[in-house]
Structures are given as C-alpha cells and as structure tokens.
Design a protein around this motif. Structure first.
Motif, PDB file in Angstrom:
ATOM      1  N   THR A   1      59.397  41.746  42.719  1.00  0.00           N
ATOM      2  CA  THR A   1      59.486  41.295  41.009  1.00  0.00           C
ATOM      3  C   THR A   1      58.216  40.402  40.912  1.00  0.00           C
ATOM      4  OG1 THR A   1      61.678  41.451  40.927  1.00  0.00           O
ATOM      5  CG2 THR A   1      60.738  40.344  39.031  1.00  0.00           C
ATOM      6  N   TYR A   2      57.257  40.844  39.844  1.00  0.00           N
ATOM      7  CA  TYR A   2      56.077  40.301  39.560  1.00  0.00           C
ATOM      8  C   TYR A   2      56.283  39.407  38.443  1.00  0.00           C
ATOM      9  CZ  TYR A   2      53.873  43.966  42.368  1.00  0.00           C
ATOM     10  OH  TYR A   2      53.507  44.791  43.317  1.00  0.00           O
ATOM     11  N   GLU A   3      55.567  37.959  38.718  1.00  0.00           N
ATOM     12  CA  GLU A   3      55.509  37.223  37.601  1.00  0.00           C
ATOM     13  C   GLU A   3      54.127  37.087  36.979  1.00  0.00           C
ATOM     14  OE1 GLU A   3      56.131  32.260  37.682  1.00  0.00           O
ATOM     15  OE2 GLU A   3      56.420  33.428  39.401  1.00  0.00           O
ATOM     16  N   HIS A   4      53.173  37.023  37.784  1.00  0.00           N
ATOM     17  CA  HIS A   4      51.832  36.953  37.083  1.00  0.00           C
ATOM     18  C   HIS A   4      51.141  38.264  37.267  1.00  0.00           C
ATOM     19  CE1 HIS A   4      52.597  32.494  37.156  1.00  0.00           C
ATOM     20  NE2 HIS A   4      52.728  32.700  38.433  1.00  0.00           N
ATOM     21  N   LEU A   5      51.376  39.321  37.551  1.00  0.00           N
ATOM     22  CA  LEU A   5      50.890  40.598  37.467  1.00  0.00           C
ATOM     23  C   LEU A   5      51.868  41.506  36.578  1.00  0.00           C
ATOM     24  CD1 LEU A   5      48.430  42.153  38.339  1.00  0.00           C
ATOM     25  CD2 LEU A   5      49.745  42.791  40.446  1.00  0.00           C
ATOM     26  N   ASP A   6      51.237  41.939  35.474  1.00  0.00           N
ATOM     27  CA  ASP A   6      51.841  42.884  34.497  1.00  0.00           C
ATOM     28  C   ASP A   6      51.450  44.362  34.932  1.00  0.00           C
ATOM     29  OD1 ASP A   6      53.387  40.861  33.362  1.00  0.00           O
ATOM     30  OD2 ASP A   6      51.678  40.827  31.608  1.00  0.00           O
ATOM     31  N   VAL A   7      52.280  45.276  35.205  1.00  0.00           N
ATOM     32  CA  VAL A   7      51.901  46.627  35.798  1.00  0.00           C
ATOM     33  C   VAL A   7      52.612  47.554  34.599  1.00  0.00           C
ATOM     34  CG1 VAL A   7      51.837  48.368  37.526  1.00  0.00           C
ATOM     35  CG2 VAL A   7      51.667  46.030  38.281  1.00  0.00           C
ATOM     36  N   ARG A   8      51.894  48.394  34.251  1.00  0.00           N
ATOM     37  CA  ARG A   8      52.482  49.377  33.338  1.00  0.00           C
ATOM     38  C   ARG A   8      51.920  50.897  33.676  1.00  0.00           C
ATOM     39  NH1 ARG A   8      49.939  51.190  28.662  1.00  0.00           N
ATOM     40  NH2 ARG A   8      48.863  49.139  28.634  1.00  0.00           N
ATOM     41  N   ILE A   9      52.714  51.895  33.991  1.00  0.00           N
ATOM     42  CA  ILE A   9      52.170  53.137  34.255  1.00  0.00           C
ATOM     43  C   ILE A   9      52.304  53.973  32.966  1.00  0.00           C
ATOM     44  CG2 ILE A   9      52.564  55.222  36.035  1.00  0.00           C
ATOM     45  CD1 ILE A   9      51.994  52.505  37.371  1.00  0.00           C
ATOM     46  N   GLU A  10      51.172  54.814  32.813  1.00  0.00           N
ATOM     47  CA  GLU A  10      51.084  55.626  31.488  1.00  0.00           C
ATOM     48  C   GLU A  10      50.159  56.757  31.825  1.00  0.00           C
ATOM     49  OE1 GLU A  10      48.456  55.260  27.675  1.00  0.00           O
ATOM     50  OE2 GLU A  10      49.572  53.479  28.070  1.00  0.00           O
ATOM     51  N   ASP A  11      50.896  57.744  31.930  1.00  0.00           N
ATOM     52  CA  ASP A  11      50.298  59.046  32.073  1.00  0.00           C
ATOM     53  C   ASP A  11      49.355  59.159  33.321  1.00  0.00           C
ATOM     54  OD1 ASP A  11      51.264  60.164  29.860  1.00  0.00           O
ATOM     55  OD2 ASP A  11      49.375  59.550  28.651  1.00  0.00           O
ATOM     56  N   GLN A  12      50.197  58.689  34.739  1.00  0.00           N
ATOM     57  CA  GLN A  12      49.455  58.557  35.903  1.00  0.00           C
ATOM     58  C   GLN A  12      48.349  57.628  36.113  1.00  0.00           C
ATOM     59  OE1 GLN A  12      48.551  63.045  36.393  1.00  0.00           O
ATOM     60  NE2 GLN A  12      49.805  62.740  38.044  1.00  0.00           N
ATOM     61  N   VAL A  13      48.197  56.836  35.204  1.00  0.00           N
ATOM     62  CA  VAL A  13      47.210  55.578  35.212  1.00  0.00           C
ATOM     63  C   VAL A  13      48.273  54.123  35.315  1.00  0.00           C
ATOM     64  CG1 VAL A  13      45.292  54.528  34.325  1.00  0.00           C
ATOM     65  CG2 VAL A  13      45.510  56.755  33.836  1.00  0.00           C
ATOM     66  N   ALA A  14      47.941  53.338  36.285  1.00  0.00           N
ATOM     67  CA  ALA A  14      48.552  52.029  36.516  1.00  0.00           C
ATOM     68  C   ALA A  14      47.642  50.869  35.925  1.00  0.00           C
ATOM     69  CB  ALA A  14      48.733  51.895  37.763  1.00  0.00           C
ATOM     70  N   TRP A  15      48.031  50.327  34.613  1.00  0.00           N
ATOM     71  CA  TRP A  15      47.559  49.244  33.862  1.00  0.00           C
ATOM     72  C   TRP A  15      47.739  48.068  34.707  1.00  0.00           C
ATOM     73  CZ3 TRP A  15      43.705  50.342  30.187  1.00  0.00           C
ATOM     74  CH2 TRP A  15      43.558  51.506  29.694  1.00  0.00           C
ATOM     75  N   ALA A  16      47.093  47.385  35.487  1.00  0.00           N
ATOM     76  CA  ALA A  16      47.754  46.012  36.098  1.00  0.00           C
ATOM     77  C   ALA A  16      46.750  45.008  35.293  1.00  0.00           C
ATOM     78  CB  ALA A  16      47.179  46.349  37.531  1.00  0.00           C
ATOM     79  N   THR A  17      47.627  44.172  34.897  1.00  0.00           N
ATOM     80  CA  THR A  17      46.985  43.083  34.130  1.00  0.00           C
ATOM     81  C   THR A  17      47.511  41.578  34.880  1.00  0.00           C
ATOM     82  OG1 THR A  17      47.119  44.208  32.016  1.00  0.00           O
ATOM     83  CG2 THR A  17      46.559  41.726  31.856  1.00  0.00           C
ATOM     84  N   MET A  18      46.317  40.698  35.303  1.00  0.00           N
ATOM     85  CA  MET A  18      46.386  39.566  35.908  1.00  0.00           C
ATOM     86  C   MET A  18      47.042  38.800  34.773  1.00  0.00           C
ATOM     87  SD  MET A  18      43.503  39.352  38.717  1.00  0.00           S
ATOM     88  CE  MET A  18      42.425  40.134  37.475  1.00  0.00           C
ATOM     89  N   ASN A  19      48.077  38.046  34.593  1.00  0.00           N
ATOM     90  CA  ASN A  19      48.596  37.169  33.594  1.00  0.00           C
ATOM     91  C   ASN A  19      48.760  35.901  33.668  1.00  0.00           C
ATOM     92  OD1 ASN A  19      49.506  37.042  30.797  1.00  0.00           O
ATOM     93  ND2 ASN A  19      51.562  38.041  31.370  1.00  0.00           N
ATOM     94  N   ARG A  20      47.803  34.951  33.684  1.00  0.00           N
ATOM     95  CA  ARG A  20      47.956  33.536  33.878  1.00  0.00           C
ATOM     96  C   ARG A  20      46.584  33.097  32.695  1.00  0.00           C
ATOM     97  NH1 ARG A  20      47.060  30.540  38.595  1.00  0.00           N
ATOM     98  NH2 ARG A  20      48.468  29.273  37.698  1.00  0.00           N
ATOM     99  N   PRO A  21      46.843  33.461  31.647  1.00  0.00           N
ATOM    100  CA  PRO A  21      45.719  33.234  30.734  1.00  0.00           C
ATOM    101  C   PRO A  21      45.267  31.847  30.480  1.00  0.00           C
ATOM    102  CG  PRO A  21      47.616  34.029  29.287  1.00  0.00           C
ATOM    103  CD  PRO A  21      47.812  34.207  30.857  1.00  0.00           C
ATOM    104  N   ASP A  22      46.266  30.988  30.708  1.00  0.00           N
ATOM    105  CA  ASP A  22      46.133  29.451  30.445  1.00  0.00           C
ATOM    106  C   ASP A  22      45.423  28.818  31.761  1.00  0.00           C
ATOM    107  OD1 ASP A  22      48.501  30.065  32.051  1.00  0.00           O
ATOM    108  OD2 ASP A  22      49.227  28.295  32.045  1.00  0.00           O
ATOM    109  N   ARG A  23      45.232  29.737  32.699  1.00  0.00           N
ATOM    110  CA  ARG A  23      44.447  29.176  33.910  1.00  0.00           C
ATOM    111  C   ARG A  23      43.342  30.354  34.164  1.00  0.00           C
ATOM    112  NH1 ARG A  23      43.865  25.280  35.129  1.00  0.00           N
ATOM    113  NH2 ARG A  23      43.484  25.350  37.229  1.00  0.00           N
ATOM    114  N   LEU A  24      43.009  30.982  33.205  1.00  0.00           N
ATOM    115  CA  LEU A  24      41.896  32.254  33.211  1.00  0.00           C
ATOM    116  C   LEU A  24      42.240  32.911  34.521  1.00  0.00           C
ATOM    117  CD1 LEU A  24      38.739  29.572  32.640  1.00  0.00           C
ATOM    118  CD2 LEU A  24      39.980  31.040  31.053  1.00  0.00           C
ATOM    119  N   ASN A  25      43.829  33.321  34.642  1.00  0.00           N
ATOM    120  CA  ASN A  25      44.007  34.267  35.743  1.00  0.00           C
ATOM    121  C   ASN A  25      43.397  33.778  36.858  1.00  0.00           C
ATOM    122  OD1 ASN A  25      45.169  35.844  33.474  1.00  0.00           O
ATOM    123  ND2 ASN A  25      42.874  36.690  32.920  1.00  0.00           N
ATOM    124  N   ALA A  26      43.374  32.528  37.345  1.00  0.00           N
ATOM    125  CA  ALA A  26      43.155  31.949  38.533  1.00  0.00           C
ATOM    126  C   ALA A  26      44.027  32.429  39.719  1.00  0.00           C
ATOM    127  CB  ALA A  26      43.002  30.430  38.724  1.00  0.00           C
TER     128      ALA A  26
END
Length: 267
Positions: free
Chosen positions: A2-27
């Motif tokens: 289960t991911y806490e800081h990585l958001d993964v969304r599958i859309e039409d065979q494309v995985a959109w992976a977003t590093m999600n720690r914006p307050d730390r510039l995704n460090a």
C-alpha cells in the motif's frame, strides 16, 4: 504494497505514477524509496501496463534524498548497513531500465541528486522552463557517481559535458538540457500532462511485443560489442514481432489509418 507517497493510476494501459511529497519537493525518504522500487520491479511482470509516466506533485519533480529525515535516523551506521541502504535506492534505476514499459518523465522544477537519476533512467524526458537538474551528491560530501548517473550521463551527453556537471554539481537548466538532447520537449507546466499523453498515445500504436522489444534492444545496443551485435538483436526482434498475433492488426490499422486494437494480455 500500500503506497503512501507514490500515487499510481492506470488509465488505458498507461500508468501515471506521481511522487507525492510536495511539501518536501518530493524528496526521497525511506518510504518513497521502497514504494518506487516496489512499483518498478513489479512492472516487469505486468501486461496491463504498456507505458509509464513518472512525475512529481507540486512544484518539483524530485529534490533528491530527504536529508532532514535521514539526519534524524538513528539506524545502524556500519558499512554493511550503509551498502544495503544504498542498494535499496540504486535498485530503483535498475528496475526502471529492466522493466519493458517505456518511461516518460515529466520533469518540472528541481530534479536533483536522486531525482536527477530518476530522470536519466527514464526513456523520454519532457521538461518545463523551470527545470533545474544537478548531480547534487558531490555538494554534500559524496561522490557524484551515484544511482546510475555515472553510467547514464556520459552516454547521453559525452564524457566532457558529464564531467563538467558531475565534478562541479552545477545546475543544468531547461535550454541547456534541450541543447544536449537530455530532454525531448520544453513545455509550460499546464501543457506537461498533454505532452506526455501525446507521447504515450504514439507509443501505444506499436504492438505490445514490438514496444517491449524495442526498449530492450535499445538498452542492449548502448553497450553492444559492435554493429553486428546490435544488428543481431534487431534481426531477432523483427522475426519475433512478425510471428506475434498482433502484427497483422498493426499492419491493418496502419493501412486503414486508424487506432490499432490489440489483443488484451493481462498479467
């Protein structure tokens, strides 16, 4: 996992992976490192994902290792433990190159240290005018040769330019990166996702097997022992693709000027 800081969304065979720690510039903190490694390692076996888009939430791609969180870590500081921790990070870029899906990096703002390595390990890089990349490791008492940067950078820009940035830790802006061929496009932040979608859509016109084998052969061709070795891989790929069930659909779609509909292959 289960991911806490990585958001993964599958859309039409494309995985959109977003590093999600914006307050730390995704460090990269330990949790995000584990999640990135788990995600990219798992892609090797997936057939429902054909393209990956990697990006960062907020105003940065990835500012590198989270030094504040690291400095507060009281874990074992032995050489063996340090090497294990280092390998946990470096395995991410190995998994990125090993996974058969092309990776499109949307690089907005800072891509420093580990973020620089993630961008270089991707297959296609799209940048915004605010891009700032650097091998930050050398500025914090470490070697600039880290997480695959010493492998990727000289192969992409040549040894002299690689030495310039790795020995100094200087920042590279968007225009310089574009001139060197490190990024394919420079677009405004609000156009970044649309540009990535266009790249992904073009990649999805290839057959699933053709796309995977092209990435594989490109990886091997970089270190191939001469022209004949590279051509041997190319010949093998063409024969394999021609025998694949999707080959006929690819030809028909091209002749009929339409989007191909390939057989679904779930993992």
């Amino acid at each position: 996992m289960t991911y806490e800081h990585l958001d993964v969304r599958i859309e039409d065979q494309v995985a959109w992976a977003t590093m999600n720690r914006p307050d730390r510039l995704n460090a990269l903190n330990p949790r995000l490192v584990e999640e990135l490694r788990d995600f990219f390692t798992g892609l090797y076996w997936r057939r429902d994902v054909r393209v990956v888009v990697l990006r960062g939430a907020g105003r940065a791609f990835c500012a590198g290792l989270d030094l504040k969180e690291r400095s507060g870590d009281n874990a074992d500081r032995s050489v063996g433990a340090g090497l294990t921790g280092q390998r946990r990070i470096s395995e991410i870029v190995i998994a990125m190159r090993r996974c058969p899906q092309p990776i499109i990096a949307c690089v907005d703002g800072a891509a420093s240290g580990g973020g620089f390595a993630l961008a270089l390990a991707s297959d296609v890089r799209i940048a915004t005018p605010s891009l700032k990349m650097n091998a930050a490791f050398i500025r914090i008492g470490l070697s600039a040769c880290d997480i695959g940067v010493s492998y990727f950078l000289p192969r992409m820009v040549g040894s002299s330019v690689a030495a310039e940035y790795m020995l100094t830790g200087r920042f590279m802006g968007a225009e310089r990166a574009y001139q060197l061929g490190l990024v394919s496009r420079i677009v405004e932040p609000d156009a970044l996702e649309a540009e990535a979608r266009d790249f992904a859509a073009d990649m999805l016109h290839a057959t699933p097997l053709g796309l995977r084998l092209t990435k594989e052969a490109l990886n091997h061709a970089i270190d191939a022992q001469g022209l004949e070795a590279a051509i041997a891989m190319e010949d093998r790929n063409q024969i394999l693709c021609a025998q694949d069930g999707d080959f006929g659909e690819g030809v028909r779609a091209f002749l009929e000027k339409r989007k191909p509909v390939y057989a679904t292959r779930e993992s």
